[in-house]
Write a protein that holds these residues in place. Structure first.
Motif, PDB file in Angstrom:
ATOM      1  N   SER A  95       0.825  -1.204   0.000  1.00 59.80           N
ATOM      2  CA  SER A  95       0.000   0.000   0.000  1.00 59.80           C
ATOM      3  C   SER A  95       0.856   1.249   0.000  1.00 59.80           C
ATOM      4  CB  SER A  95      -0.904   0.016   1.236  1.00 59.80           C
ATOM      5  OG  SER A  95      -1.502   1.287   1.397  1.00 59.80           O
ATOM      6  N   PRO A  96       0.555   2.217  -0.868  1.00 58.23           N
ATOM      7  CA  PRO A  96       1.292   3.482  -0.831  1.00 58.23           C
ATOM      8  C   PRO A  96       1.188   4.157   0.530  1.00 58.23           C
ATOM      9  CG  PRO A  96       0.008   3.322  -2.855  1.00 58.23           C
ATOM     10  CD  PRO A  96      -0.418   2.176  -1.969  1.00 58.23           C
ATOM     11  N   ALA A  97       0.063   3.957   1.234  1.00 60.94           N
ATOM     12  CA  ALA A  97      -0.122   4.587   2.541  1.00 60.94           C
ATOM     13  C   ALA A  97       0.823   4.046   3.595  1.00 60.94           C
ATOM     14  CB  ALA A  97      -1.569   4.404   3.005  1.00 60.94           C
ATOM     15  N   SER A  98       1.394   2.847   3.358  1.00 63.81           N
ATOM     16  CA  SER A  98       2.313   2.273   4.339  1.00 63.81           C
ATOM     17  C   SER A  98       3.583   3.108   4.470  1.00 63.81           C
ATOM     18  CB  SER A  98       2.672   0.839   3.940  1.00 63.81           C
ATOM     19  OG  SER A  98       3.449   0.821   2.739  1.00 63.81           O
ATOM     20  N   LEU A  99       3.849   3.944   3.470  1.00 65.59           N
ATOM     21  CA  LEU A  99       5.028   4.812   3.505  1.00 65.59           C
ATOM     22  C   LEU A  99       4.786   6.076   4.311  1.00 65.59           C
ATOM     23  CD1 LEU A  99       6.061   4.434  -0.246  1.00 65.59           C
ATOM     24  CD2 LEU A  99       7.004   3.231   1.731  1.00 65.59           C
ATOM     25  N   GLY A 100       3.537   6.228   4.795  1.00 61.55           N
ATOM     26  CA  GLY A 100       3.221   7.379   5.626  1.00 61.55           C
ATOM     27  C   GLY A 100       2.564   8.514   4.858  1.00 61.55           C
ATOM     28  N   TYR A 101       2.107   9.481   5.630  1.00 62.17           N
ATOM     29  CA  TYR A 101       1.407  10.628   5.047  1.00 62.17           C
ATOM     30  C   TYR A 101       2.378  11.566   4.346  1.00 62.17           C
ATOM     31  CZ  TYR A 101      -1.398  14.870   4.679  1.00 62.17           C
ATOM     32  OH  TYR A 101      -2.052  15.976   4.194  1.00 62.17           O
ATOM     33  N   THR A 102       2.036  11.956   3.150  1.00 59.30           N
ATOM     34  CA  THR A 102       2.727  13.023   2.432  1.00 59.30           C
ATOM     35  C   THR A 102       1.679  13.838   1.694  1.00 59.30           C
ATOM     36  OG1 THR A 102       3.016  11.781   0.371  1.00 59.30           O
ATOM     37  CG2 THR A 102       4.754  11.540   2.032  1.00 59.30           C
ATOM     38  N   GLU A 103       2.051  14.996   1.222  1.00 64.05           N
ATOM     39  CA  GLU A 103       1.126  15.819   0.450  1.00 64.05           C
ATOM     40  C   GLU A 103       0.640  15.066  -0.780  1.00 64.05           C
ATOM     41  OE1 GLU A 103      -1.125  19.282  -0.280  1.00 64.05           O
ATOM     42  OE2 GLU A 103      -0.043  18.567   1.497  1.00 64.05           O
ATOM     43  N   ARG A 104       1.514  14.290  -1.378  1.00 65.89           N
ATOM     44  CA  ARG A 104       1.152  13.542  -2.578  1.00 65.89           C
ATOM     45  C   ARG A 104       0.149  12.435  -2.271  1.00 65.89           C
ATOM     46  NH1 ARG A 104      -0.827  11.665  -5.835  1.00 65.89           N
ATOM     47  NH2 ARG A 104      -0.214  10.687  -7.784  1.00 65.89           N
ATOM     48  N   ARG A 105       0.233  11.842  -1.082  1.00 62.72           N
ATOM     49  CA  ARG A 105      -0.640  10.726  -0.728  1.00 62.72           C
ATOM     50  C   ARG A 105      -1.782  11.130   0.194  1.00 62.72           C
ATOM     51  NH1 ARG A 105       4.516   8.026  -0.739  1.00 62.72           N
ATOM     52  NH2 ARG A 105       4.834   8.469   1.484  1.00 62.72           N
ATOM     53  N   LYS A 106      -2.017  12.426   0.346  1.00 53.40           N
ATOM     54  CA  LYS A 106      -2.994  12.876   1.340  1.00 53.40           C
ATOM     55  C   LYS A 106      -4.403  12.361   1.073  1.00 53.40           C
ATOM     56  CE  LYS A 106      -4.025  17.311  -0.927  1.00 53.40           C
ATOM     57  NZ  LYS A 106      -3.970  18.780  -0.757  1.00 53.40           N
ATOM     58  N   ALA A 107      -4.744  12.089  -0.200  1.00 55.86           N
ATOM     59  CA  ALA A 107      -6.102  11.613  -0.506  1.00 55.86           C
ATOM     60  C   ALA A 107      -6.422  10.318   0.216  1.00 55.86           C
ATOM     61  CB  ALA A 107      -6.270  11.434  -2.015  1.00 55.86           C
ATOM     62  N   LEU A 108      -5.407   9.487   0.477  1.00 60.01           N
ATOM     63  CA  LEU A 108      -5.625   8.221   1.187  1.00 60.01           C
ATOM     64  C   LEU A 108      -5.998   8.440   2.640  1.00 60.01           C
ATOM     65  CD1 LEU A 108      -2.690   6.066  -0.233  1.00 60.01           C
ATOM     66  CD2 LEU A 108      -5.137   5.747  -0.661  1.00 60.01           C
ATOM     67  N   PHE A 109      -5.733   9.635   3.152  1.00 53.64           N
ATOM     68  CA  PHE A 109      -6.016   9.942   4.549  1.00 53.64           C
ATOM     69  C   PHE A 109      -7.203  10.886   4.684  1.00 53.64           C
ATOM     70  CE2 PHE A 109      -1.649   8.675   4.114  1.00 53.64           C
ATOM     71  CZ  PHE A 109      -1.407   7.873   5.214  1.00 53.64           C
ATOM     72  N   MET A 110      -7.862  11.146   3.577  1.00 54.37           N
ATOM     73  CA  MET A 110      -9.036  12.010   3.570  1.00 54.37           C
ATOM     74  C   MET A 110     -10.301  11.166   3.744  1.00 54.37           C
ATOM     75  SD  MET A 110      -7.804  14.743   0.641  1.00 54.37           S
ATOM     76  CE  MET A 110      -9.221  15.831   0.840  1.00 54.37           C
ATOM     77  N   PRO A 111     -11.470  11.797   3.867  1.00 59.34           N
ATOM     78  CA  PRO A 111     -12.709  11.050   4.135  1.00 59.34           C
ATOM     79  C   PRO A 111     -12.981   9.967   3.094  1.00 59.34           C
ATOM     80  CG  PRO A 111     -13.065  13.389   4.485  1.00 59.34           C
ATOM     81  CD  PRO A 111     -11.696  13.256   3.869  1.00 59.34           C
ATOM     82  N   PRO A 112     -13.660   8.903   3.486  1.00 64.84           N
ATOM     83  CA  PRO A 112     -13.998   7.830   2.550  1.00 64.84           C
ATOM     84  C   PRO A 112     -14.716   8.358   1.304  1.00 64.84           C
ATOM     85  CG  PRO A 112     -14.510   7.159   4.787  1.00 64.84           C
ATOM     86  CD  PRO A 112     -14.138   8.606   4.860  1.00 64.84           C
ATOM     87  N   GLY A 113     -14.328   7.806   0.157  1.00 66.34           N
ATOM     88  CA  GLY A 113     -14.895   8.249  -1.109  1.00 66.34           C
ATOM     89  C   GLY A 113     -14.021   9.235  -1.849  1.00 66.34           C
ATOM     90  N   THR A 114     -12.847   9.546  -1.282  1.00 64.35           N
ATOM     91  CA  THR A 114     -11.925  10.468  -1.947  1.00 64.35           C
ATOM     92  C   THR A 114     -11.099   9.715  -2.989  1.00 64.35           C
ATOM     93  OG1 THR A 114     -11.742  11.818   0.053  1.00 64.35           O
ATOM     94  CG2 THR A 114     -10.029  12.097  -1.610  1.00 64.35           C
ATOM     95  N   VAL A 115     -11.023  10.275  -4.173  1.00 62.77           N
ATOM     96  CA  VAL A 115     -10.261   9.645  -5.259  1.00 62.77           C
ATOM     97  C   VAL A 115      -8.765   9.854  -5.042  1.00 62.77           C
ATOM     98  CG1 VAL A 115      -9.752   9.737  -7.734  1.00 62.77           C
ATOM     99  CG2 VAL A 115     -12.126   9.822  -6.939  1.00 62.77           C
ATOM    100  N   TYR A 116      -8.013   8.787  -5.193  1.00 66.11           N
ATOM    101  CA  TYR A 116      -6.550   8.846  -5.141  1.00 66.11           C
ATOM    102  C   TYR A 116      -5.999   8.162  -6.382  1.00 66.11           C
ATOM    103  CZ  TYR A 116      -1.748   7.637  -3.867  1.00 66.11           C
ATOM    104  OH  TYR A 116      -0.381   7.473  -3.870  1.00 66.11           O
ATOM    105  N   MET A 117      -5.204   8.897  -7.130  1.00 62.84           N
ATOM    106  CA  MET A 117      -4.569   8.321  -8.308  1.00 62.84           C
ATOM    107  C   MET A 117      -3.060   8.403  -8.172  1.00 62.84           C
ATOM    108  SD  MET A 117      -6.925   9.300 -11.603  1.00 62.84           S
ATOM    109  CE  MET A 117      -5.984   8.078 -12.562  1.00 62.84           C
TER     110      MET A 117
END
Length: 204
Positions: A95-117
């Motif tokens: 999982s990209p999220a396993s690398l931790g929060y970054t500005e680039r990956r912030k969508a994974l930490f946003m409310p459910p239903g947020t698109v992350y590409m």
């Protein structure tokens, strides 16, 4: 910048069941073949609410089978019936999220239903966040699906399939420049994004 509004998900009559909880697929090739799709009842489109995604990603991955991902490109609505998904959790190394929060990956930490590409396998990949920070579902494959006539959900719009397929062929040509068979246009996470005109910079 994430586009405003609900993600481009639309509900469809339940058309498939799956036994796998982590990687969900249509139960058989026949269930997702072009002939089977042609005879499938067409239901009115209804955007999925954020509450649909506010669940365990394994459950969301299974329930996305048989839903339609829709994206407008110019005057054409491009649609793909989802036939394969994959759930992943923040704790998983893949999982990209396993690398931790970054500005680039912030969508994974946003409310459910947020698109992350993100870029993977030489192309774009489409994901949506689920319950639990860093948890998400990857849409892995689909099949082109008929556009609907505005006045009647049970009747495909005349010529709509042709317009949609022409747009998909233009966006996702074969390796030699020729046309891919329709059932191969969305046969993979990067091919699906290409055929639907979904690009990382537009959702970054």
């Amino acid at each position: 910048r994430l586009p405003r509004g609900l993600p481009p998900w639309h509900s469809l009559q339940e058309s498939a069941t799956v036994s796998s909880m982590v990687i969900a697929r249509a139960p058989s090739a026949g269930a997702s073949s072009p002939d089977a799709l042609a005879s499938m009842p067409v239901m009115p489109e209804q955007p999925l609410l954020p509450s649909f995604f506010d669940r365990d990603p394994q459950v969301v991955a299974c329930d996305l089978i048989g839903k339609v991902l829709c994206h407008r490109v110019g005057e054409v609505r491009l649609r793909a019936l989802i036939v394969e998904t994959e759930a992943y959790y923040r704790a998983e190394k893949a999982s990209p999220a396993s690398l931790g929060y970054t500005e680039r990956r912030k969508a994974l930490f946003m409310p459910p239903g947020t698109v992350y590409m993100y870029y993977a396998r030489g192309g774009d990949s489409f994901n949506v966040s689920c319950a639990g920070e860093g948890n998400a579902v990857l849409v892995k494959a689909g099949l082109p699906f008929a556009a609907l006539k505005g006045g009647g959900p049970e009747v495909p719009a005349p010529g709509a399939d042709g317009a949609m397929l022409r747009a998909m062929h233009r966006l996702n040509p074969g390796a030699s420049g020729g046309e891919r068979p329709p059932h191969r246009l969305c046969a993979g996470q990067t091919l699906l994004c290409r055929a639907l005109g979904l690009r990382v910079p537009d959702w970054d």
